[in-house]
Design an enzyme around this catalytic site. Structure first.
Site, PDB file in Angstrom:
ATOM      1  N   HIS A 163       0.827  -1.200   0.000  1.00 41.79           N
ATOM      2  CA  HIS A 163       0.000   0.000   0.000  1.00 41.79           C
ATOM      3  C   HIS A 163       0.864   1.254   0.000  1.00 41.79           C
ATOM      4  O   HIS A 163       1.946   1.297   0.589  1.00 41.79           O
ATOM      5  CB  HIS A 163      -0.910   0.022   1.229  1.00 41.79           C
ATOM      6  CG  HIS A 163      -2.133  -0.826   1.100  1.00 41.79           C
ATOM      7  ND1 HIS A 163      -3.058  -0.657   0.089  1.00 41.79           N
ATOM      8  CD2 HIS A 163      -2.592  -1.859   1.870  1.00 41.79           C
ATOM      9  CE1 HIS A 163      -4.035  -1.548   0.237  1.00 41.79           C
ATOM     10  NE2 HIS A 163      -3.772  -2.289   1.298  1.00 41.79           N
ATOM     11  N   CYS A 219       0.023   2.632  -4.643  1.00 38.52           N
ATOM     12  CA  CYS A 219      -0.772   3.819  -4.937  1.00 38.52           C
ATOM     13  C   CYS A 219       0.022   5.087  -4.593  1.00 38.52           C
ATOM     14  O   CYS A 219       0.902   5.063  -3.740  1.00 38.52           O
ATOM     15  CB  CYS A 219      -2.072   3.800  -4.134  1.00 38.52           C
ATOM     16  SG  CYS A 219      -3.130   2.374  -4.462  1.00 38.52           S
TER      17      CYS A 219
END
Length: 383
Positions: A163, A219
């Site tokens: 992440h 991301c």
């Protein structure tokens, strides 16, 4: 500042946006911030008008070295690699392809670029290995290990799959006002890793002649290493350079142009943006003028630092089922680009091939940023 301070009548747009002009405007913005006052009386008005006129005549001051002539690493020295894959197993933010990404990328670089696999040259942090969990502390220590002892000719490799996030920028070095972050396994307890920290630990101080290649499959990863130049192929695979550190200068120019065109609201908005970007710098007036110029104009490295990221800062990266196997789209496309096109690709061609593989399947747009200017259209990818 009133509109008659700007004298653009004899100037074309090409002249307006030269590097000399941008650098001079940066000086003027900083001088304005230092003075903390507007010019109101006749004497000050004359002085200010003269300064702005001088800005568009040109300057004899030397330009800051942008690094385009720095010799590139031959990558014939020591090779070290660090792989970080986090699936966040058993949590509400669980992913499925990150550990697969590590296995696939590791196999790829060992087979194709001869990275050694012994513990002195390779480290792997995944949340299926109790001895090497990707906690914040372990990641930071591993980054320090990767950089330690680097010298001319060495090739370093970093792969992160997990992440990524973003948070408000507190020191004014981000054009979009946001810092990019990596999310370690224990982020709820120990916090995230901010891009400023990544740059300081891994990038800053790398010697000339060292190559660092990073793949950030997460991301909000476009500027994860805080590198100043982003190269992007257009439809014809031509390259345009984007200097991520000139937002304040561009905003100042936009303010002046809006004011001349009668758009006072636009001028105020762009002016506030320029002032805010400069005032946000933590050292303010305590730093000498040259240091502040460099902070605005360019933040470069003497080492060859190249980052491939899964998406732009404002985008997300896919954790996808590709051919029946879960994988990060960026990690998969990096390997697939070599499988389809071989190793004889320039950096620009590689980026274009990666984008082509993902086009129409995912919304993310992979990015390539570097620490100093490079001729990426002719320089062959190696590491």
């Amino acid at each position: 500042l009133s509109s008659h301070h700007f004298t653009f009548q004899t100037m074309g747009l090409d002249e307006l946006f030269t590097k000399d002009v941008l650098q001079k405007v940066a000086d003027l913005i900083l001088d304005f911030i230092d003075n903390r006052q507007c010019c109101t009386d006749g004497n000050n008005d004359k002085k200010s008008r003269s300064a702005f006129e001088d800005a568009f005549v040109g300057t004899t001051e030397p330009e800051l070295d942008d690094g385009v002539d720095i010799p590139l690493s031959d990558c014939n020295g020591n090779k070290k690699s660090l792989f970080i894959g986090i699936n966040y197993i058993g949590t509400k933010c669980e992913l499925r392809g990150c550990i697969n990404d590590v296995k696939n990328i590791k196999s790829f670089v060992v087979k194709n670029f001869n990275f050694p696999t012994d513990s002195q040259h390779m480290k792997t942090l995944v949340d299926t290995d109790p001895r090497n969990m990707p906690t914040r502390s372990n990641i930071l220590q591993a980054l320090q290990w990767l950089k330690q002892g680097a010298r001319q000719g060495d090739s370093l490799f970093l792969h992160y799959s997990g992440h990524g996030g973003s948070q408000k920028d507190l020191d004014g070095d981000e054009a979009d006002g946001m810092d990019e972050t990596l999310i370690p396994l224990d982020f709820e307890k120990s916090g995230v890793i901010v891009d400023d920290e990544l740059h300081e630990i891994l990038v800053a101080g790398l010697p000339q002649g060292v190559r660092l290649t990073a793949i950030m499959d997460c991301c909000h990863s476009g500027s994860a290493l805080d590198l100043p130049f982003t190269y992007a192929p257009d439809g014809k695979l031509e390259i345009r350079e984007v200097d991520n550190r000139k937002a304040a200068i561009q905003a100042g120019l936009a303010a002046g142009m809006n004011w001349m065109q009668g758009n006072k609201e636009g001028a105020i908005a762009e002016g506030v943006k320029a002032v805010t970007l400069v005032l946000a710098h933590p050292s303010g007036g305590e730093v000498d003028k040259q240091a502040r110029q460099k902070q605005i104009a360019i933040r470069s490295t003497v080492a060859d630092v190249i980052q491939f990221s899964g998406c732009r800062d404002e985008q997300t990266s896919a954790d996808a089922d590709i051919g029946g196997n879960f994988s990060g789209a960026m990690s998969w496309s990096f390997i697939e680009a070599f499988r389809k096109h071989g190793k004889n690709q320039t950096f620009a061609e590689l980026l274009g091939n990666i984008r082509t593989l993902l086009y129409g399947k995912y919304t993310q747009i992979p990015q390539m940023s570097v620490g100093h200017r490079m001729n990426v259209k002719t320089t062959k990818f190696t590491m």
